[in-house]
Write a protein that holds these residues in place. Structure first.
Motif, PDB file in Angstrom:
ATOM      1  N   THR A 118       1.695  -1.523  -4.879  1.00  0.00           N
ATOM      2  CA  THR A 118       0.805  -2.631  -5.236  1.00  0.00           C
ATOM      3  C   THR A 118       1.517  -3.962  -5.065  1.00  0.00           C
ATOM      4  O   THR A 118       2.744  -4.039  -5.097  1.00  0.00           O
ATOM      5  N   PRO A 121       0.726  -8.739  -9.622  1.00  0.00           N
ATOM      6  CA  PRO A 121      -0.359  -9.586 -10.138  1.00  0.00           C
ATOM      7  C   PRO A 121       0.046 -11.043 -10.276  1.00  0.00           C
ATOM      8  O   PRO A 121      -0.774 -11.945 -10.078  1.00  0.00           O
ATOM      9  N   LEU A 124      -0.270 -12.501  -6.815  1.00  0.00           N
ATOM     10  CA  LEU A 124      -1.670 -12.659  -6.437  1.00  0.00           C
ATOM     11  C   LEU A 124      -2.301 -13.855  -7.140  1.00  0.00           C
ATOM     12  O   LEU A 124      -3.000 -14.656  -6.516  1.00  0.00           O
ATOM     13  N   ALA A 125      -2.069 -13.947  -8.439  1.00  0.00           N
ATOM     14  CA  ALA A 125      -2.681 -15.035  -9.199  1.00  0.00           C
ATOM     15  C   ALA A 125      -2.177 -16.398  -8.730  1.00  0.00           C
ATOM     16  O   ALA A 125      -2.960 -17.331  -8.531  1.00  0.00           O
ATOM     17  N   THR A 141      -7.225 -10.034  -8.452  1.00  0.00           N
ATOM     18  CA  THR A 141      -6.184  -9.314  -9.189  1.00  0.00           C
ATOM     19  C   THR A 141      -6.747  -8.083  -9.880  1.00  0.00           C
ATOM     20  O   THR A 141      -6.163  -6.988  -9.819  1.00  0.00           O
ATOM     21  N   HIS A 144      -7.662  -5.398  -7.355  1.00  0.00           N
ATOM     22  CA  HIS A 144      -6.447  -4.800  -6.790  1.00  0.00           C
ATOM     23  C   HIS A 144      -5.864  -3.744  -7.721  1.00  0.00           C
ATOM     24  O   HIS A 144      -5.533  -2.631  -7.296  1.00  0.00           O
ATOM     25  N   CYS A 241      -9.027  -9.073  -1.106  1.00  0.00           N
ATOM     26  CA  CYS A 241      -8.922  -7.788  -1.814  1.00  0.00           C
ATOM     27  C   CYS A 241      -8.416  -6.697  -0.871  1.00  0.00           C
ATOM     28  O   CYS A 241      -7.563  -5.884  -1.239  1.00  0.00           O
ATOM     29  N   THR A 244      -4.580  -7.472   0.183  1.00  0.00           N
ATOM     30  CA  THR A 244      -3.578  -7.246  -0.857  1.00  0.00           C
ATOM     31  C   THR A 244      -3.367  -5.760  -1.140  1.00  0.00           C
ATOM     32  O   THR A 244      -2.241  -5.326  -1.422  1.00  0.00           O
TER      33      THR A 244
END
Length: 291
Positions: A118, A121, A124-125, A141, A144, A241, A244
């Protein structure tokens, strides 16, 4: 099994040879341009990946911060909490690194990889919020992380327990391992940044959105930035989406490098593709409902 492994090696060899020829031809045509592209990839790695990846990659190998009762065994049928939670916290490719360092069988490695791969987060944020807004970043997030869990359930079976050797390593070996992993990631990110620019030059007549999608299929971060700059918000959220969770060829190459041959390339790509499709479906549903 051996025939399949040999076929995978043959396909990888053909792709590597073709890629080498393309890169050599591109450098001969515009050396300064593509050297600058490679440097842009190094810069992106230094600013966006290194500050997050190295500290957490070291800390998760040094300390036992995981629950005694296995969450992953209850959900996915295999005890791999260290790799799963480290991947969720640190992002690519820490999960693959820990699986490669464990004593697991190839079957266990393939099963664990379905939910231990993964993006962070935090990454991603911070990356998507500035371009799409806080609500869109939260959707990306959440989709994901949810896709990670659903993908693990998709490949669920009883796989036993994985033992991670890094618990018994000296601190010096842990630092060395973390440094080598981070450098491996940086080199591959820079390479795929350059390949994205080569792709754009090879397809000058393609529309902008198609180029963004192809860029994301090569390198996740580049694809996210590109699609957020050209697509409307709902389309960008759906594409992000997928990018990621699939990770692109760059993340796949990182994972293959760190898994130490425990997972076949075809099995790895399949698991990342299903994860990307699940995330994109969730992202489209949320984007067209909530945005």
């Amino acid at each position: 099994m051996q025939e399949r492994a040999q076929r995978d090696k043959f396909i990888v060899g053909i792709c590597s040879t073709a890629l080498f020829c393309i890169v050599v031809a591109a450098f001969l045509s515009s050396p300064q341009k593509y050297m600058h592209s490679f440097f842009n990839g190094v810069t992106a790695w230094a600013y966006n990946v290194l500050p997050v990846l190295f500290p957490f990659a070291l800390l998760t190998s040094a300390f036992r911060i995981f629950p005694k009762r296995s969450l992953s065994r209850a959900l996915f049928g295999i005890s791999a909490d260290k790799a799963w939670l480290s991947s969720l916290i640190c992002g690519y490719p820490v999960g693959a690194k820990l699986i490669g360092e464990s004593n697991c069988t190839p079957q266990q490695a393939a099963q664990a990889f379905s939910f231990c791969s993964t993006a962070s987060p935090m990454f991603l944020a911070s990356t998507t919020a500035a371009m799409l807004g806080a609500r869109a970043a939260a959707i990306i997030t959440l989709c994901h992380v949810t896709a990670c869990v659903l993908n693990g359930l998709l490949y669920r079976k009883k796989g036993g327990e994985m033992v991670f050797r890094s618990y018994n390593e000296s601190f010096g070996n842990k630092v060395t391992s973390a440094c080598l992993s981070v450098l491996c990631v940086g080199g591959l990110i820079a390479l795929f940044y350059m390949l994205s620019d080569i792709l754009r030059d090879l397809l000058p007549t393609a529309d902008t959105l198609s180029l963004c999608i192809l860029s994301g299929a090569l390198e996740m971060t580049n694809g996210i930035i590109s699609v957020c700059n050209v697509a409307e918000q709902k389309t960008a959220v759906t594409a992000c989406c997928f990018f990621t969770s699939f990770g692109g060829a760059c993340v796949i190459a990182q994972s293959l490098a760190l898994l130490n041959g425990k997972v076949r390339a075809s099995a790895l790509i399949l698991r990342k593709f299903t994860q990307g499709c699940i995330s994109a479906a969730l992202g489209a549903l949320c984007a067209f409902t909530l945005l």
